[in-house]
Scaffold this motif. Structure first.
Motif, PDB file in Angstrom:
ATOM      1  N   VAL A 194       0.824  -1.216   0.000  1.00  0.00           N
ATOM      2  CA  VAL A 194       0.000   0.000   0.000  1.00  0.00           C
ATOM      3  C   VAL A 194       0.851   1.255   0.000  1.00  0.00           C
ATOM      4  O   VAL A 194       0.319   2.354  -0.091  1.00  0.00           O
ATOM      5  CB  VAL A 194      -0.979   0.045   1.197  1.00  0.00           C
ATOM      6  CG1 VAL A 194      -1.919  -1.107   1.144  1.00  0.00           C
ATOM      7  CG2 VAL A 194      -0.238   0.105   2.501  1.00  0.00           C
ATOM      8  N   GLY A 195       2.140   1.095   0.068  1.00  0.00           N
ATOM      9  CA  GLY A 195       2.991   2.260  -0.064  1.00  0.00           C
ATOM     10  C   GLY A 195       3.389   2.900   1.244  1.00  0.00           C
ATOM     11  O   GLY A 195       3.647   4.097   1.300  1.00  0.00           O
ATOM     12  N   MET A 196       3.427   2.097   2.282  1.00  0.00           N
ATOM     13  CA  MET A 196       3.814   2.640   3.581  1.00  0.00           C
ATOM     14  C   MET A 196       5.336   2.771   3.628  1.00  0.00           C
ATOM     15  O   MET A 196       6.040   1.838   3.232  1.00  0.00           O
ATOM     16  CB  MET A 196       3.356   1.643   4.651  1.00  0.00           C
ATOM     17  CG  MET A 196       3.398   2.160   6.037  1.00  0.00           C
ATOM     18  SD  MET A 196       1.996   3.215   6.361  1.00  0.00           S
ATOM     19  CE  MET A 196       0.872   2.045   7.057  1.00  0.00           C
ATOM     20  N   PRO A 197       5.860   3.909   4.082  1.00  0.00           N
ATOM     21  CA  PRO A 197       7.317   3.940   4.289  1.00  0.00           C
ATOM     22  C   PRO A 197       7.661   3.028   5.452  1.00  0.00           C
ATOM     23  O   PRO A 197       6.831   2.803   6.315  1.00  0.00           O
ATOM     24  CB  PRO A 197       7.594   5.409   4.613  1.00  0.00           C
ATOM     25  CG  PRO A 197       6.307   5.940   5.104  1.00  0.00           C
ATOM     26  CD  PRO A 197       5.237   5.177   4.418  1.00  0.00           C
ATOM     27  N   PRO A 198       8.845   2.507   5.618  1.00  0.00           N
ATOM     28  CA  PRO A 198      10.009   2.740   4.765  1.00  0.00           C
ATOM     29  C   PRO A 198      10.176   1.759   3.633  1.00  0.00           C
ATOM     30  O   PRO A 198      11.267   1.576   3.133  1.00  0.00           O
ATOM     31  CB  PRO A 198      11.153   2.551   5.770  1.00  0.00           C
ATOM     32  CG  PRO A 198      10.647   1.466   6.651  1.00  0.00           C
ATOM     33  CD  PRO A 198       9.160   1.639   6.743  1.00  0.00           C
ATOM     34  N   PHE A 199       9.089   1.081   3.224  1.00  0.00           N
ATOM     35  CA  PHE A 199       9.252   0.091   2.178  1.00  0.00           C
ATOM     36  C   PHE A 199       9.452   0.742   0.813  1.00  0.00           C
ATOM     37  O   PHE A 199       9.082   1.892   0.603  1.00  0.00           O
ATOM     38  CB  PHE A 199       8.037  -0.831   2.128  1.00  0.00           C
ATOM     39  CG  PHE A 199       7.966  -1.741   3.320  1.00  0.00           C
ATOM     40  CD1 PHE A 199       7.087  -1.479   4.342  1.00  0.00           C
ATOM     41  CD2 PHE A 199       8.795  -2.843   3.419  1.00  0.00           C
ATOM     42  CE1 PHE A 199       7.012  -2.310   5.444  1.00  0.00           C
ATOM     43  CE2 PHE A 199       8.738  -3.672   4.510  1.00  0.00           C
ATOM     44  CZ  PHE A 199       7.841  -3.411   5.545  1.00  0.00           C
ATOM     45  N   PHE A 229       6.289   7.835  -4.422  1.00  0.00           N
ATOM     46  CA  PHE A 229       6.608   9.223  -4.129  1.00  0.00           C
ATOM     47  C   PHE A 229       7.260   9.897  -5.324  1.00  0.00           C
ATOM     48  O   PHE A 229       6.910  11.011  -5.706  1.00  0.00           O
ATOM     49  CB  PHE A 229       7.530   9.271  -2.908  1.00  0.00           C
ATOM     50  CG  PHE A 229       7.868  10.655  -2.473  1.00  0.00           C
ATOM     51  CD1 PHE A 229       9.121  11.191  -2.705  1.00  0.00           C
ATOM     52  CD2 PHE A 229       6.914  11.436  -1.837  1.00  0.00           C
ATOM     53  CE1 PHE A 229       9.427  12.469  -2.308  1.00  0.00           C
ATOM     54  CE2 PHE A 229       7.216  12.717  -1.437  1.00  0.00           C
ATOM     55  CZ  PHE A 229       8.476  13.241  -1.677  1.00  0.00           C
ATOM     56  N   LEU A 230       8.204   9.173  -5.939  1.00  0.00           N
ATOM     57  CA  LEU A 230       8.867   9.734  -7.111  1.00  0.00           C
ATOM     58  C   LEU A 230       7.868  10.008  -8.221  1.00  0.00           C
ATOM     59  O   LEU A 230       7.893  11.063  -8.859  1.00  0.00           O
ATOM     60  CB  LEU A 230       9.923   8.750  -7.623  1.00  0.00           C
ATOM     61  CG  LEU A 230      11.213   8.698  -6.818  1.00  0.00           C
ATOM     62  CD1 LEU A 230      12.048   7.522  -7.276  1.00  0.00           C
ATOM     63  CD2 LEU A 230      11.992   9.984  -6.995  1.00  0.00           C
ATOM     64  N   ILE A 231       6.979   9.027  -8.437  1.00  0.00           N
ATOM     65  CA  ILE A 231       6.005   9.185  -9.516  1.00  0.00           C
ATOM     66  C   ILE A 231       5.089  10.358  -9.216  1.00  0.00           C
ATOM     67  O   ILE A 231       4.745  11.152 -10.102  1.00  0.00           O
ATOM     68  CB  ILE A 231       5.209   7.879  -9.706  1.00  0.00           C
ATOM     69  CG1 ILE A 231       6.149   6.772 -10.164  1.00  0.00           C
ATOM     70  CG2 ILE A 231       4.090   8.062 -10.709  1.00  0.00           C
ATOM     71  CD1 ILE A 231       5.519   5.417 -10.235  1.00  0.00           C
ATOM     72  N   ILE A 273      15.670  -1.561  -0.117  1.00  0.00           N
ATOM     73  CA  ILE A 273      15.550  -0.612  -1.226  1.00  0.00           C
ATOM     74  C   ILE A 273      14.784   0.623  -0.799  1.00  0.00           C
ATOM     75  O   ILE A 273      15.045   1.735  -1.246  1.00  0.00           O
ATOM     76  CB  ILE A 273      14.869  -1.287  -2.434  1.00  0.00           C
ATOM     77  CG1 ILE A 273      15.791  -2.358  -2.987  1.00  0.00           C
ATOM     78  CG2 ILE A 273      14.547  -0.279  -3.509  1.00  0.00           C
ATOM     79  CD1 ILE A 273      15.213  -3.133  -4.125  1.00  0.00           C
ATOM     80  N   GLY A 274      13.820   0.399   0.119  1.00  0.00           N
ATOM     81  CA  GLY A 274      13.090   1.555   0.596  1.00  0.00           C
ATOM     82  C   GLY A 274      13.965   2.499   1.400  1.00  0.00           C
ATOM     83  O   GLY A 274      13.838   3.712   1.321  1.00  0.00           O
ATOM     84  N   LEU A 275      14.865   1.904   2.172  1.00  0.00           N
ATOM     85  CA  LEU A 275      15.680   2.749   3.038  1.00  0.00           C
ATOM     86  C   LEU A 275      16.822   3.398   2.269  1.00  0.00           C
ATOM     87  O   LEU A 275      17.149   4.555   2.471  1.00  0.00           O
ATOM     88  CB  LEU A 275      16.257   1.894   4.174  1.00  0.00           C
ATOM     89  CG  LEU A 275      15.220   1.432   5.200  1.00  0.00           C
ATOM     90  CD1 LEU A 275      15.845   0.429   6.146  1.00  0.00           C
ATOM     91  CD2 LEU A 275      14.710   2.623   5.974  1.00  0.00           C
ATOM     92  N   TYR A 276      17.411   2.617   1.377  1.00  0.00           N
ATOM     93  CA  TYR A 276      18.627   3.125   0.748  1.00  0.00           C
ATOM     94  C   TYR A 276      18.814   2.401  -0.569  1.00  0.00           C
ATOM     95  O   TYR A 276      18.924   1.183  -0.606  1.00  0.00           O
ATOM     96  CB  TYR A 276      19.807   2.847   1.679  1.00  0.00           C
ATOM     97  CG  TYR A 276      21.131   2.826   0.982  1.00  0.00           C
ATOM     98  CD1 TYR A 276      21.805   1.620   0.753  1.00  0.00           C
ATOM     99  CD2 TYR A 276      21.716   3.994   0.526  1.00  0.00           C
ATOM    100  CE1 TYR A 276      23.014   1.586   0.095  1.00  0.00           C
ATOM    101  CE2 TYR A 276      22.925   3.970  -0.128  1.00  0.00           C
ATOM    102  CZ  TYR A 276      23.568   2.767  -0.341  1.00  0.00           C
ATOM    103  OH  TYR A 276      24.754   2.735  -0.988  1.00  0.00           O
ATOM    104  N   ILE A 277      18.795   3.144  -1.635  1.00  0.00           N
ATOM    105  CA  ILE A 277      18.982   2.486  -2.934  1.00  0.00           C
ATOM    106  C   ILE A 277      20.475   2.375  -3.199  1.00  0.00           C
ATOM    107  O   ILE A 277      21.174   3.382  -3.268  1.00  0.00           O
ATOM    108  CB  ILE A 277      18.323   3.310  -4.058  1.00  0.00           C
ATOM    109  CG1 ILE A 277      16.827   3.420  -3.801  1.00  0.00           C
ATOM    110  CG2 ILE A 277      18.562   2.646  -5.396  1.00  0.00           C
ATOM    111  CD1 ILE A 277      16.092   4.152  -4.881  1.00  0.00           C
ATOM    112  N   PRO A 278      20.945   1.135  -3.351  1.00  0.00           N
ATOM    113  CA  PRO A 278      22.385   0.959  -3.549  1.00  0.00           C
ATOM    114  C   PRO A 278      22.859   1.700  -4.799  1.00  0.00           C
ATOM    115  O   PRO A 278      22.099   1.893  -5.737  1.00  0.00           O
ATOM    116  CB  PRO A 278      22.557  -0.543  -3.736  1.00  0.00           C
ATOM    117  CG  PRO A 278      21.294  -1.146  -3.288  1.00  0.00           C
ATOM    118  CD  PRO A 278      20.228  -0.121  -3.379  1.00  0.00           C
ATOM    119  N   ALA A 279      24.115   2.053  -4.780  1.00  0.00           N
ATOM    120  CA  ALA A 279      24.651   2.906  -5.849  1.00  0.00           C
ATOM    121  C   ALA A 279      24.508   2.243  -7.209  1.00  0.00           C
ATOM    122  O   ALA A 279      24.119   2.885  -8.196  1.00  0.00           O
ATOM    123  CB  ALA A 279      26.119   3.224  -5.562  1.00  0.00           C
TER     124      ALA A 279
END
Lengths: 499, 314, 224
Positions: A403-408, A415-417, A479-485
């Motif tokens: 459902v889009g709950m952070p931090p997932f 959010f980006l979209i 991935i929700g918390l930190y997108i690897p480089a």
């Protein structure tokens, strides 16, 4: 705009071709092997091993592409760039985890007598064939072969949906067969028109159907013909993505087959159909230089989001509900791809990834939950926390993620979209928010009674597959918390290529 | 000012009057042969007509002028139509007014009055026949017009003589639009002339009749005229079909010497068409009345397809 | 054979294909449907062979033979066997009555004519005028699938749709590259086997092939 494809001209390194061969060969051979041995004790293990090998090859290929850029192989028959290799890795990964899940799940189904010997063989063989078809669809350069592989993927799963031979299962499979068949026939017509336009510029023969060639000359392809072709391709591949109003087959097909199949159909096949659609959109954009194709995609996307969100409120069957959720999320991705621009495309790619992971995790838990209660009706599924904590918590995290709950991760992509929508197409924002909000409420409302409360008397304990669920949810969380480089870079490259 | 066209015209009418019964006789003979019976001979219709002319007319008490007038009208329109359709030659004095629409209208007048006559006496069968005939007509007319239009589109005119002329000079060998229109025309001709599978002309069961029911009350010379007219109608429909779709052999404008040859061609074609009619009649069964909508719908469909393929393919 | 005659024959065969499509639309007997489908396949393969001969494209001969063996011989045979085994004898029910279906079919022909106008203007092939007919065949196949209530006729409608697509490929572009044609043929064959298997499943479970029976998911679903 057309020649931004820096295809590597150096000779193809040996390891890439080998990895490509493994990637496609293993599922195919696995399919044949399992056709004969699929009902033995070690069949699920073979399944897992094959999928693991495929995944390893996929990873290797991805590393190659990451380091050295897009490449052609097999005398231009295969084309690997950031967009499709990422999907190939995702596909092989989810197939692997699904194979692990399928081991426990199908064993339980076997014990309850829902599936017999021949059907197990059939199931395993078709599972691998399906993976093969999906990977072929992703990696081929030839638009015609793309179509063939898509059709093959559909055909290999049709009979799997009706595996249990109940009236509803057969009805679902029939609808799936007919509606997707008709849809994909439209896509074939679109491909013919595409070939017609291409022939004028590129001459006859197989060369005119290669996507790299088409992309190179997209400026000189006839806009009217390509617009017409896109309409057919949209209807065709859009049916397979599950866009409203062509979605009728989806809830039935995804809810009736064995759960591993629901997981791969929801998690993977929809992505691949969307991939095909986006590839075609790039060509059309290059030709018409208008935002026409994108607008169509946005329209279908929003329609899917809203229709699916409101349908979620009325569902009683758990798998059906999550199928509608798949429609909604595919609508979000389609909308984002239609919107275009770097942020939206990044968001869409990320969305495809996390939705796959989260949705298949959900289906894993749902599968076990329905096995524990021997039913798929949500009214009757209760007390999961107490009954089987893994399933209970897995379901809860899965639904929170979806459902889009952070931090997932899905929060990030949505959010980006949303940001991109506010920036580029502000008038669509309220609709998008409405859809997301309604889905949020609908899913959470259903989640509560299922996971909490007392354990109902008919709940059966069982051994569940731990690894897949935990793995997927961890990945989504990370991935929700930190997108690897490297992932960041990967998506950026892909987004660039899709402009 | 040549008198030859008038001669040809006269010749055509005479041939129409003389040969129509022979054509019916030929069809009946072939039917008997196909069904393994012995026929009454080629000239039996002539004998029937002369017998009827010799008999008295029996009129119902409440018959109005319509009842008495109709046989003459029907006969007259048939003769007039015969003067328009190019049977032997396109060189007819009536050619400028000879339009396929006029022909359709002539037959429509005849049908209208026959239907009225059927209802005139007030018997049940007459009314039944009239209503059935009108239903068939309402379905067949649009299809007929559509089929004719297709031909006229191809030949850029609705005048029959012009049509024949254009077909002669052009290369219209394998046009799909004409093929469709021809098929439609065959179906419609079967409906209009009352042959199987639409209506059985040889039936004596009143409840299965369509055309016969309307003329049940006629006798004597009235019946003779009506019978003769229906024979001529069949003859003319065949001639219409031949003129529109297979006109080779019809004498062109201004050549009188080709007329005997045209006559020979005509007889040959009539023979062939007779065989065709008998094959259809023997092979098919009479359809139930409510199936006629589908039958005539199919005719309309074919005619429309012909028109569409003219635009699409030609 | 010169270009003009070839174009005429091509148009004629296209008209025959359209005629068989309409014939299937209004046909009520199942055996009649299969025969019409076989005829359609025959006209199609003849057309492909002629186009291949005139345009000097040899791969079209292969396509023609493929169509012939698949759609004129193999598929009708499979359907015959299925119908015989499943003892299907009834006539087919239709959702809309026949004259109405015919009118809708005509409307679809006109619609597809308009739809393919831009392609027709750009094409330089002798077969360009038949693209509209091909599109119409596709739409009529679709109409057949929608307006019939019997599983076998839905499949035949689907196959007629594929015929139309194949025809469209030949009309627009002298046929797709061979690898694609082969792939499509393979897909059709697999689909044929699948629906064969399907019929048995449906028949065993529902005891009839009336697709109206398969409406349970609609009701069981929460008022979809």
């Amino acid at each position: 705009m057309s020649n931004r494809w820096p295809v590597s001209r150096r000779p193809i390194p040996m390891n890439s071709s080998i990895m490509l061969l493994v990637l496609l060969g293993v599922p195919l051979i696995g399919s044949v092997v399992l056709a004969f041995t699929g009902d033995r004790k070690f069949a699920p293990e073979i399944n897992i091993a094959g999928s693991a090998a495929t995944f390893a090859a996929g990873l290797g290929l991805a590393v190659e592409v990451y380091l050295q850029g897009p490449m052609l192989a097999g005398s231009k028959f295969f084309f690997v760039d950031a967009f499709n290799v990422y999907l190939a890795v995702l596909t092989s990964f989810v197939s692997m985890t699904t194979a692990i899940f399928s081991r426990r799940y199908m064993r339980s189904e076997r014990e309850h007598g829902r599936v017999g010997h021949r059907r197990m063989r059939f199931y395993h063989a078709m599972f691998q064939l399906f993976i093969f078809a999906m990977l072929l669809c992703l990696l081929t350069n030839n638009v015609g072969v793309l179509w063939i592989a898509m059709e093959l993927a559909t055909l290999s799963t049709v009979l799997l949906v009706s595996l249990y031979r109940t009236p509803t299962a057969i009805e679902a499979a029939w609808k799936y067969f007919i509606l997707c068949g008709v849809g994909i026939a439209q896509a074939l017509f679109g491909t013919v028109l595409l070939y017609f336009a291409a022939e004028k510029v590129l001459g006859e023969g197989g060369e005119a159907l290669l996507w790299t060639n088409l992309n190179g000359v997209s400026g000189s392809l006839e806009p009217t013909v390509l617009s017409l072709a896109f309409v057919f391709l949209m209807v065709g591949y859009g049916t397979k993505v599950g866009l409203v109003p062509l979605h009728n087959w989806l809830p039935d097909a995804h809810s009736e087959g064995p759960t591993p199949i629901s997981a791969v159909l929801s998690g993977l096949l929809l992505n691949i159909a969307l991939y095909a659609l986006v590839r075609c959109k790039v060509l059309v954009d290059g030709s018409t230089h208008t935002h026409h194709a994108g607008d169509i995609m946005m329209g279908f996307g929003i329609l899917s989001i809203l229709a699916a969100a409101f349908s979620l409120l009325r569902q009683k069957d758990i798998k059906r509900m999550f199928s509608y959720s798949s429609i909604e999320h595919m609508g979000i991705a389609t909308f984002a791809f239609g919107l275009g621009g770097p942020i939206a495309t990044f968001g869409a790619l990320l969305h495809m990834l996390v939705h796959s992971l989260a949705k298949s995790a959900i289906f894993f838990t749902v599968g076990h939950a329905s096995q524990m209660h021997r039913t798929q009706e949500m009214e009757k599924i209760k007390g999961l926390f107490r009954g089987n904590p893994l399933v209970g918590w897995g379901l809860m995290f899965g639904v929170l993620a979806i459902v889009g709950m952070p931090p997932f991760g899905i929060f990030t992509s949505e959010f980006l979209i949303l940001t991109a929508t506010i920036k580029d197409a502000p008038l669509w924002t309220p609709l998008l928010l409405l859809g997301l909000g309604v889905a949020f409420a609908a899913l959470l409302r259903r989640l509560q009674p299922m996971v909490s409360g007392e354990v109902p008397p008919n709940q059966q304990p069982m051994k569940v597959a731990h690894v897949p669920v935990m793995l997927h949810m961890t990945l989504v969380l990370i991935i929700g918390l930190y997108i690897p480089a490297f992932l960041n870079q990967w998506f950026h490259t892909a987004a660039e290529l899709l402009k | 000012m040549s008198v030859i066209p008038y001669l040809i015209e006269l010749l055509q009418v005479i041939i129409l009057l003389a040969l129509a019964p022979a054509f019916i006789g030929w069809v009946r003979m072939l039917k008997c042969w196909m069904q393994g019976r012995s026929s009454a001979g080629l000239f039996q219709p002539y004998r029937d007509l002369s017998k009827l002319f010799a008999k008295d007319v029996v009129l119902a008490e409440n018959a109005s002028w319509i009842f008495r007038f109709t046989p003459y009208l029907v006969f007259g329109t048939a003769v007039l139509a015969g003067g328009i359709i190019p049977i032997l030659s396109v060189d007819l004095p009536l050619a400028p007014t000879a339009d396929v629409i006029v022909i359709v209208a002539l037959f429509a007048i005849a049908r209208f009055f026959t239907a009225l006559a059927g209802m005139d006496i007030g018997t049940a069968f007459g009314g039944m026949g009239s209503s059935r005939e009108m239903m068939i007509a309402s379905l067949a007319e649009p299809a007929m017009l559509m089929a004719i239009f297709t031909v006229s589109l191809t030949n850029k005119s609705t005048s029959l003589s012009q049509i024949v002329h254009v077909i002669y000079s052009g290369q219209t060998l394998l046009r799909p639009s004409l093929a469709f229109a021809f098929l439609a025309f065959v179906l419609i001709a079967l409906a209009e002339t009352g042959r199987i599978p639409v209506d059985n002309p040889a039936t004596h069961l009143e409840l299965t009749m369509v055309h016969e029911a309307m003329i049940l009350e006629y006798s004597g010379r009235h019946l003779a005229l009506v019978e003769w007219a229906s024979m001529m109608k069949l003859f003319l429909f065949v001639m219409l079909g031949i003129a529109a779709y297979a006109p080779w052999g019809i004498a062109a404008r201004g050549s009188f010497t080709a007329v005997p040859l045209a006559l020979a061609f005509m007889i040959f074609k009539l023979g062939a068409v007779g065989v065709g009619i008998v094959l259809i009649e023997t092979g098919l069964a009479k359809m139930r009345l409510f199936r006629l909508t589908e039958f005539l719908g199919a005719a309309f469909l074919l005619a429309t397809l012909g028109m569409l393929s003219f635009f699409i393919l030609d | 054979m010169d270009l003009q005659t070839a174009a005429q024959i091509n148009s004629f065969l296209a008209a025959l294909v359209l005629l068989t499509a309409f014939g299937m639309l209004v046909q009520k007997r199942i055996y009649g449907l299969i025969h019409l489908f076989a005829w359609q396949g025959l006209f199609l393969s003849m057309n492909t062979a002629i186009v291949g001969f005139v345009a000097d494209k040899h791969h079209l001969y292969i396509s023609s033979v493929l169509t012939l063996s698949l759609k004129v011989v193999l598929l009708p045979y499979i359907l015959h066997v299925l119908i015989h085994r499943l003892k299907i004898h009834k006539e087919v029910e239709t959702v809309v009555n026949i004259p109405m279906t015919m009118l809708i079919g005509i409307a679809l022909v006109i619609f597809s004519y308009h739809l393919t106008a831009p392609v027709r203007e750009l094409s330089t092939l002798i077969t360009r005028s038949t693209l509209a007919i091909a599109m119409a065949t596709v739409m009529i196949g679709l109409l057949m699938m929608i307006t019939r209530k019997h599983a076998v006729t839905q499949i035949i409608g689907f196959l007629a749709l594929e015929n139309g697509l194949f025809f469209a490929a030949t009309s627009a572009t002298y046929g797709m590259p061979l690898v694609v044609e082969l792939g499509v043929a393979l897909d059709v064959l697999i689909a044929a086997f699948i629906f064969g298997i399907f019929f048995f499943h449906i028949h065993t479970t529902f005891d009839s092939l009336d697709v109206e029976q398969m409406a349970r998911l609609k009701e069981a679903d929460s008022d979809e």
